[in-house]
Scaffold this motif. Structure first.
Motif, PDB file in Angstrom:
ATOM      1  N   ALA B  29       0.834  -1.208   0.000  1.00 55.69           N
ATOM      2  CA  ALA B  29       0.000   0.000   0.000  1.00 55.69           C
ATOM      3  C   ALA B  29       0.867   1.255   0.000  1.00 55.69           C
ATOM      4  O   ALA B  29       0.542   2.254  -0.654  1.00 55.69           O
ATOM      5  N   ASP B  32       2.277   1.677  -3.461  1.00 53.55           N
ATOM      6  CA  ASP B  32       1.227   2.154  -4.363  1.00 53.55           C
ATOM      7  C   ASP B  32       0.974   3.647  -4.179  1.00 53.55           C
ATOM      8  O   ASP B  32       0.771   4.377  -5.156  1.00 53.55           O
ATOM      9  N   ARG B  33       0.993   4.067  -2.911  1.00 53.30           N
ATOM     10  CA  ARG B  33       0.710   5.478  -2.635  1.00 53.30           C
ATOM     11  C   ARG B  33       1.779   6.377  -3.241  1.00 53.30           C
ATOM     12  O   ARG B  33       1.496   7.399  -3.864  1.00 53.30           O
ATOM     13  N   VAL B 151      -1.486   6.307   5.081  1.00 52.35           N
ATOM     14  CA  VAL B 151      -1.565   4.887   4.740  1.00 52.35           C
ATOM     15  C   VAL B 151      -1.260   4.034   5.978  1.00 52.35           C
ATOM     16  O   VAL B 151      -1.950   3.055   6.270  1.00 52.35           O
TER      17      VAL B 151
END
Lengths: 154, 294
Positions: B29, B32-33, B151
């Protein structure tokens, strides 16, 4: 008596390891020291380096490479550290393979600046966790020092 | 046991320090961010969401983070009389700081166009009336540090330090159950520090021309002239959010402290080209004289 080892290494940002003002040496990165698997002669897998003094490091001369990414591409520096009684006696930084002319002056400043600060500062003199305003070059320097610290751990 | 995740992204080294190692899902994650941010804002990527604006006048839709970035940039622009502007990208490229590295172009600095002449940036929409190279470098890295923190929060990781090579944010109890101590690197002598500050539950960012330097030039340009700043050589800032700390660290290269302090809450240190340092709050307390060679 003076092991001269050379290690090309995986990059790893640490705090500056050798400056009096610096260094998250062992106490700050137990994960790194206790998980050490690349240097089998480092017989401290139980983490005792965390609370041992400067004698945790074997005297000698150590060399390691560190690299960093500059806007002109990947650059490499070689850091050579001489340890006596667990204290850094001498540091040399050189960039043997620089092909990017834009980096030369930059690295020259870096090389000029290091030795003065580092001489005589205990490797385990932990006082900060990280560096702000940190340069690209410092990243390579830190990488090399981390390897040396691992290698020198007795 | 404290653990560190290391990433290379958006041209810098990231260290995400937590009390326990991060699981694969969180790591994915985070990646991805960061990647999404890069795909939106990078002026070095031809496929970035803002890239079409460099080729022709037009309109692009940006991700959600655009809104607060737009507000911050506009305010900074106004407070600094245009010294801080996202339009500095073309001036940077003109001086040789480009996607494929740096080069000595030999060109004289050129001021970017005036904001209101060419740019409408509101919320998630950017509309331009001329080809523009937008550069959100004054606050973007800091904002991404904040977003990576979001996140981690979403995955229940509240105690950590997110450090993008010195632009960082400490949250909760940090990675070590205590504040994180940050050395202030001396821009005149890399590897030295002019002091130390402790950061807890807030952000720290620095700005110095020594990070990106080529052909006698560096990347911190004055939006009023398009030329590199020369009066201030290093700034260090603590603020609640990394986006703001990052932006103030840049603005301090150009603007009086009092002006900025009217709009944002921060502590700072600033070094002038002659080596003089001004500092407020804990920065004043944490300064030290650097060691001199024996």
């Amino acid at each position: 008596m003076t092991p001269r080892r050379r290690a090309a290494l995986a990059l790893a940002t640490t705090s500056l390891a050798a400056f009096g003002l610096s260094a998250c040496a062992t106490a700050d990165e137990p994960a790194d020291t206790t998980d050490e698997t690349t240097a089998p002669e480092t017989s401290t897998s139980d983490g005792t380096t965390t609370d041992s003094g400067s004698s945790a490091y074997a005297d000698g001369t150590y060399s390691a490479d560190g690299s960093y990414t500059s806007p002109g591409g990947e650059e490499t520096i070689t850091v050579t550290v001489t340890l006596a009684d667990g204290v850094i006696e001498d540091v040399e930084v050189e960039n043997p393979e620089t092909t990017n002319p834009n980096s030369l002056r930059y690295q020259g400043e870096f090389i000029d600046g290091i030795a003065a600060e580092v001489v005589g500062v205990p490797l385990d003199d932990v006082s900060v966790d990280r560096v702000g305003g940190s340069s690209l070059t410092s990243g390579g320097f830190e990488d090399a020092l981390e390897t040396i610290r691992d290698e020198a751990a007795a | 046991m404290p653990a560190r995740l290391r990433l290379d992204a958006i041209g810098t080294r990231w260290s995400i320090d937590t009390q326990e190692p991060l699981g694969d899902e969180v790591v994915a994650a985070i990646r991805d961010r960061i990647d999404a941010y890069d795909r939106a804002w990078s002026r070095f990527r031809p496929d970035a969401a803002i890239a079409p604006l460099a080729r022709a006048a037009g309109e692009v839709r940006m991700p959600q983070e655009s809104a607060e970035l737009a507000t911050l940039y506009r305010q900074l622009h106004d407070v600094t009389d245009g010294a801080v502007t996202p339009l500095v990208g073309a001036s940077l490229e003109r001086l040789g700081y480009r996607a494929d590295g740096v080069a000595d172009t030999g060109l004289a600095p050129e001021a970017p166009p005036a904001w209101d002449d060419v740019l409408r940036w509101e919320g998630t929409t950017i509309r331009t009336t001329a080809p523009l190279v937008l550069d959100v470098g004054a606050a973007g890295k800091g904002q991404l540090v904040d977003l990576v923190g979001d996140v981690l929060d979403a995955h229940g990781i509240h105690d950590r330090v997110v450090d993008a090579s010195g632009d960082l944010r400490h949250a909760g109890a940090g990675d070590q159950g205590r504040p994180t101590r940050v050395a202030l690197e001396d821009p005149r002598a890399l590897g030295h520090a002019i002091g130390v500050v402790e950061v807890e539950g807030e952000a720290f960012c620095a700005s110095a021309g020594n990070r990106r330097r080529w052909a006698g030039r560096h990347h911190i340009l004055d939006g009023r002239t398009g030329a590199p700043t020369d009066e201030v050589i290093g700034t260090w800032v603590v603020a609640e959010r990394a986006m703001v700390a990052d932006a103030i660290a840049t603005a301090l290269s150009f603007a009086p402290v009092g002006l900025l302090a009217r709009h944002w809450s921060f502590e700072h240190a600033r070094m002038y080209a002659g080596g003089q340092v001004e500092a407020t709050g804990r920065f004043a307390a944490g300064l030290h004289v650097r060691k001199v060679a024996a």
